[in-house]
Design a protein around this motif. Sequence first.
Motif, PDB file in Angstrom:
ATOM      1  N   ASP A   1      32.050  53.635  21.459  1.00  0.00           N
ATOM      2  CA  ASP A   1      33.460  53.291  21.625  1.00  0.00           C
ATOM      3  C   ASP A   1      33.686  52.666  22.991  1.00  0.00           C
ATOM      4  O   ASP A   1      33.003  52.992  23.961  1.00  0.00           O
ATOM      5  CB  ASP A   1      34.334  54.536  21.492  1.00  0.00           C
ATOM      6  CG  ASP A   1      34.294  55.117  20.086  1.00  0.00           C
ATOM      7  OD1 ASP A   1      33.798  54.448  19.165  1.00  0.00           O
ATOM      8  OD2 ASP A   1      34.764  56.256  19.922  1.00  0.00           O
TER       9      ASP A   1
ATOM     10  N   GLN B   1      38.953  49.153  22.098  1.00  0.00           N
ATOM     11  CA  GLN B   1      38.520  49.170  20.704  1.00  0.00           C
ATOM     12  C   GLN B   1      39.686  49.264  19.715  1.00  0.00           C
ATOM     13  O   GLN B   1      39.743  48.513  18.740  1.00  0.00           O
ATOM     14  CB  GLN B   1      37.545  50.315  20.484  1.00  0.00           C
ATOM     15  CG  GLN B   1      36.887  50.305  19.131  1.00  0.00           C
ATOM     16  CD  GLN B   1      35.844  51.394  19.035  1.00  0.00           C
ATOM     17  OE1 GLN B   1      36.069  52.527  19.450  1.00  0.00           O
ATOM     18  NE2 GLN B   1      34.692  51.045  18.493  1.00  0.00           N
ATOM     19  N   SER B   2      40.614  50.180  19.927  1.00  0.00           N
ATOM     20  CA  SER B   2      41.705  50.340  18.956  1.00  0.00           C
ATOM     21  C   SER B   2      42.573  49.086  18.895  1.00  0.00           C
ATOM     22  O   SER B   2      42.994  48.672  17.809  1.00  0.00           O
ATOM     23  CB  SER B   2      42.545  51.579  19.265  1.00  0.00           C
ATOM     24  OG  SER B   2      43.149  51.469  20.531  1.00  0.00           O
TER      25      SER B   2
ATOM     26  N   ARG C   1      40.575  46.406  16.984  1.00  0.00           N
ATOM     27  CA  ARG C   1      40.498  46.705  15.550  1.00  0.00           C
ATOM     28  C   ARG C   1      41.822  46.415  14.847  1.00  0.00           C
ATOM     29  O   ARG C   1      41.839  45.947  13.709  1.00  0.00           O
ATOM     30  CB  ARG C   1      40.053  48.146  15.329  1.00  0.00           C
ATOM     31  CG  ARG C   1      38.578  48.314  15.618  1.00  0.00           C
ATOM     32  CD  ARG C   1      38.084  49.684  15.287  1.00  0.00           C
ATOM     33  NE  ARG C   1      36.624  49.720  15.418  1.00  0.00           N
ATOM     34  CZ  ARG C   1      35.906  50.814  15.352  1.00  0.00           C
ATOM     35  NH1 ARG C   1      36.493  51.982  15.130  1.00  0.00           N
ATOM     36  NH2 ARG C   1      34.595  50.768  15.479  1.00  0.00           N
ATOM     37  N   GLN C   2      42.922  46.689  15.516  1.00  0.00           N
ATOM     38  CA  GLN C   2      44.232  46.383  14.921  1.00  0.00           C
ATOM     39  C   GLN C   2      44.417  44.872  14.800  1.00  0.00           C
ATOM     40  O   GLN C   2      44.943  44.386  13.803  1.00  0.00           O
ATOM     41  CB  GLN C   2      45.365  46.999  15.745  1.00  0.00           C
ATOM     42  CG  GLN C   2      46.739  46.781  15.136  1.00  0.00           C
ATOM     43  CD  GLN C   2      46.838  47.290  13.698  1.00  0.00           C
ATOM     44  OE1 GLN C   2      46.447  48.411  13.397  1.00  0.00           O
ATOM     45  NE2 GLN C   2      47.345  46.463  12.801  1.00  0.00           N
TER      46      GLN C   2
END
Length: 175
Positions: free
Chosen positions: A150, A154-155, A158-159
Amino acid sequence: MRNIWTNLFLFVFVLLAVLLLEGDFATIPKAPSETPLRQGVTYGVDHVIDGDTVVVRKGGREETIRLIGIDTPESEHAPGGPECFHAEATAKARELLEGEEIVVMTDPTQDERDAYDRLLAYITLPDGTDFGAQMIEGGFAKEYTFKGRDYERQSTYRQLVVTADAKNVGLWKCE
């Protein structure tokens, strides 16, 4: 006889002192320390290799950067030949980066360098936007997590993939 040993000792001492002092005045630029890179260091873009690899310069020192968190289609050097949307992704990276002053920042969750000795980092564009995010959002890159490690953005990345895929933009048309 004692005078010869004294002179030899003095000669060796002076020689060592000169060698040690000369090391302090070396003209080879030192690699930037890890701490400033975590906070962001400004570099000039020398050239773009492809959508996720860039060569930058600062003070005569060249550095190759591999972007953290994104992967763009491979070139004609890939085992299966050029991948769909490679030319467009590379052209977009050149449009955004070449000739610009950018901020390079490493991620404490990742290694500082990869197996090819490229600096692993994020790039912030002159207008303050995240280069990796912009490449994903435009459909020029996919999110890439190296060996399941991670990373900080990352979040967000990814979104952005979900949004770009839903809009069927860029390389998402290749699938």
